[in-house]
Scaffold this motif. Structure first.
Motif, PDB file in Angstrom:
ATOM      1  N   LEU A 154       0.852  -1.183   0.000  1.00 25.20           N
ATOM      2  CA  LEU A 154       0.000   0.000   0.000  1.00 25.20           C
ATOM      3  C   LEU A 154       0.888   1.234   0.000  1.00 25.20           C
ATOM      4  O   LEU A 154       1.729   1.394   0.889  1.00 25.20           O
ATOM      5  CB  LEU A 154      -0.893  -0.002   1.245  1.00 25.20           C
ATOM      6  N   ASN A 155       0.730   2.097  -0.976  1.00 30.44           N
ATOM      7  CA  ASN A 155       1.579   3.279  -1.110  1.00 30.44           C
ATOM      8  C   ASN A 155       0.783   4.535  -0.784  1.00 30.44           C
ATOM      9  O   ASN A 155       0.126   5.119  -1.653  1.00 30.44           O
ATOM     10  CB  ASN A 155       2.157   3.362  -2.527  1.00 30.44           C
ATOM     11  N   LEU A 156       0.845   4.940   0.490  1.00 23.00           N
ATOM     12  CA  LEU A 156       0.166   6.165   0.905  1.00 23.00           C
ATOM     13  C   LEU A 156       1.007   7.410   0.628  1.00 23.00           C
ATOM     14  O   LEU A 156       0.600   8.509   0.995  1.00 23.00           O
ATOM     15  CB  LEU A 156      -0.175   6.098   2.401  1.00 23.00           C
ATOM     16  N   ALA A 185      11.505   4.387  -4.544  1.00 26.17           N
ATOM     17  CA  ALA A 185      12.620   3.550  -4.077  1.00 26.17           C
ATOM     18  C   ALA A 185      12.792   3.688  -2.572  1.00 26.17           C
ATOM     19  O   ALA A 185      13.060   2.693  -1.868  1.00 26.17           O
ATOM     20  CB  ALA A 185      13.903   3.946  -4.803  1.00 26.17           C
ATOM     21  N   LEU A 186      12.635   4.905  -2.056  1.00 23.84           N
ATOM     22  CA  LEU A 186      12.710   5.121  -0.608  1.00 23.84           C
ATOM     23  C   LEU A 186      11.597   4.365   0.107  1.00 23.84           C
ATOM     24  O   LEU A 186      11.829   3.664   1.108  1.00 23.84           O
ATOM     25  CB  LEU A 186      12.620   6.620  -0.304  1.00 23.84           C
ATOM     26  N   HIS A 187      10.384   4.496  -0.416  1.00 28.97           N
ATOM     27  CA  HIS A 187       9.238   3.786   0.170  1.00 28.97           C
ATOM     28  C   HIS A 187       9.466   2.280   0.118  1.00 28.97           C
ATOM     29  O   HIS A 187       9.228   1.559   1.107  1.00 28.97           O
ATOM     30  CB  HIS A 187       7.971   4.173  -0.595  1.00 28.97           C
ATOM     31  N   VAL A 196       6.735  -0.949  -6.745  1.00 28.95           N
ATOM     32  CA  VAL A 196       6.567   0.326  -6.038  1.00 28.95           C
ATOM     33  C   VAL A 196       7.282   1.451  -6.786  1.00 28.95           C
ATOM     34  O   VAL A 196       6.763   2.569  -6.901  1.00 28.95           O
ATOM     35  CB  VAL A 196       7.081   0.215  -4.591  1.00 28.95           C
ATOM     36  N   ILE A 197       8.464   1.168  -7.304  1.00 32.33           N
ATOM     37  CA  ILE A 197       9.211   2.199  -8.036  1.00 32.33           C
ATOM     38  C   ILE A 197       8.485   2.593  -9.319  1.00 32.33           C
ATOM     39  O   ILE A 197       8.307   3.783  -9.614  1.00 32.33           O
ATOM     40  CB  ILE A 197      10.637   1.695  -8.344  1.00 32.33           C
TER      41      ILE A 197
END
Length: 315
Positions: A40-42, A81-83, A202-203
């Motif tokens: 999940l990318n908030l 990338a950080l996430h 994600v990236i």
């Protein structure tokens, strides 16, 4: 009260609906890719804001428009990338990391803008993408202006929906992505690197989100201002659920929201004296919540969504 009905028969209304939906298509598709892999990318709200700023800044500094889009995507990929690093191999809370990325990206964006233009009272403008008419088709009544007189970025968004649907459903890459989001243990047993697939998803998804933000400054408007994303990232997260994690339904959801928003803007002018305008501003969100409730009851979410995975674990 015939004017509210006449709005639905104007080509400009349908063209505006498609235009409003375009950044949501990018953002929803990016979030969908992340979530199908189980993450999940908030951070989407902040990533879209950063993409809008980087895309606009690069063009303002002399780059061409497509370079601006590419740089915005690169910026989104960096935050992605950080996430991914914090949530996938380190297994930190996806909620906390996502909100942290949103705050970091938004704050860096505003700080950078103030450094670049310390004394600007009004945002400078650039030469943005212009609508591109398709000979013959753009002259069609109603449909012509709505579909065939849009900017190249809208066509890019529609093309990416087709590409995503094909990759997810028809390729080994898409199968690996879906398997990682559903059953990472089974994916690992097949020799698939769960962490690599999730981090890549994600990236890539974050890059798509940033392109959605760049659309706002490079196509919808021609300048950057702090509140321009206006919660579109959170809407995209809701649209992923509405779409049941399917690209085709994501496009439908984004267009539906675009219709609601375009209609409320025009309805304000039609009955502005009778109803407070704040009620119209609420309408797209209320209708989106209603549609989300109706559709999400039958939605089947990825079984490994928001579940950290460590190699060798069984569960």
């Amino acid at each position: 009260m015939s004017e509210p009905l006449e709005i639905l028969l104007t080509a400009s209304f349908w063209a505006a609906a498609v235009r409003i939906a375009t950044p949501l298509v990018f953002g929803t598709l990016g979030e969908l890719v992340c979530e199908r892999a189980g993450v999940l990318n908030l951070g989407i709200e902040g990533i879209m804001t950063a993409g809008a700023m980087v895309g606009w800044t690069s063009v303002y500094m002399g780059a061409d428009l497509w370079t601006g889009v590419l740089l915005a995507a690169t910026c989104g990929a960096v935050f992605g990338a950080l996430h991914a690093l914090l949530t996938v191999p380190l297994g930190l809370s996806q909620h906390v990391v996502g909100l942290g990325v949103t705050l970091l990206a938004s704050s860096l964006t505003y700080f950078s803008y103030r450094l670049l233009l310390p004394g600007a009272s009004t945002p400078p403008t650039i030469e943005a993408f212009q609508p591109m008419s398709v000979p013959g088709l753009s002259e069609l009544p109603l449909v012509g202006e709505a579909l065939f007189s849009q900017t190249p970025m809208t066509w890019l968004a529609l093309a990416l929906i087709l590409v995503a649907a094909y990759v997810l459903n028809r390729t080994p890459m898409g199968l690996a992505l879906r398997m990682v989001g559903e059953n990472p243990q089974a994916a690992e047993a097949q020799g698939i690197s769960v962490n690599a697939v999730r981090m890549t998803a994600v990236i890539v998804g974050s890059a798509l989100m940033a392109i959605g933000g760049a659309f706002l400054t490079l196509a919808a408007f021609n300048s950057f201002f702090f509140t321009m994303v206006q919660g579109r990232g959170w809407v995209c997260i809701a649209l992923v659920v509405f779409a049941s994690w399917r690209p085709g339904k994501a496009l439908f959801g984004a267009l539906l929201y675009g219709l609601f928003d375009a209609y409320q803007v025009r309805l304000q002018h039609a009955v502005a004296k009778e109803i407070p305008y704040q009620l119209f501003l609420m309408t797209p969100y209320l209708l989106s919540i209603l549609a989300l409730i109706l559709m999400s009851r039958r939605a089947t979410y990825p079984q490994a969504l928001m579940k950290p995975y460590r190699r060798g674990e069984r569960g």
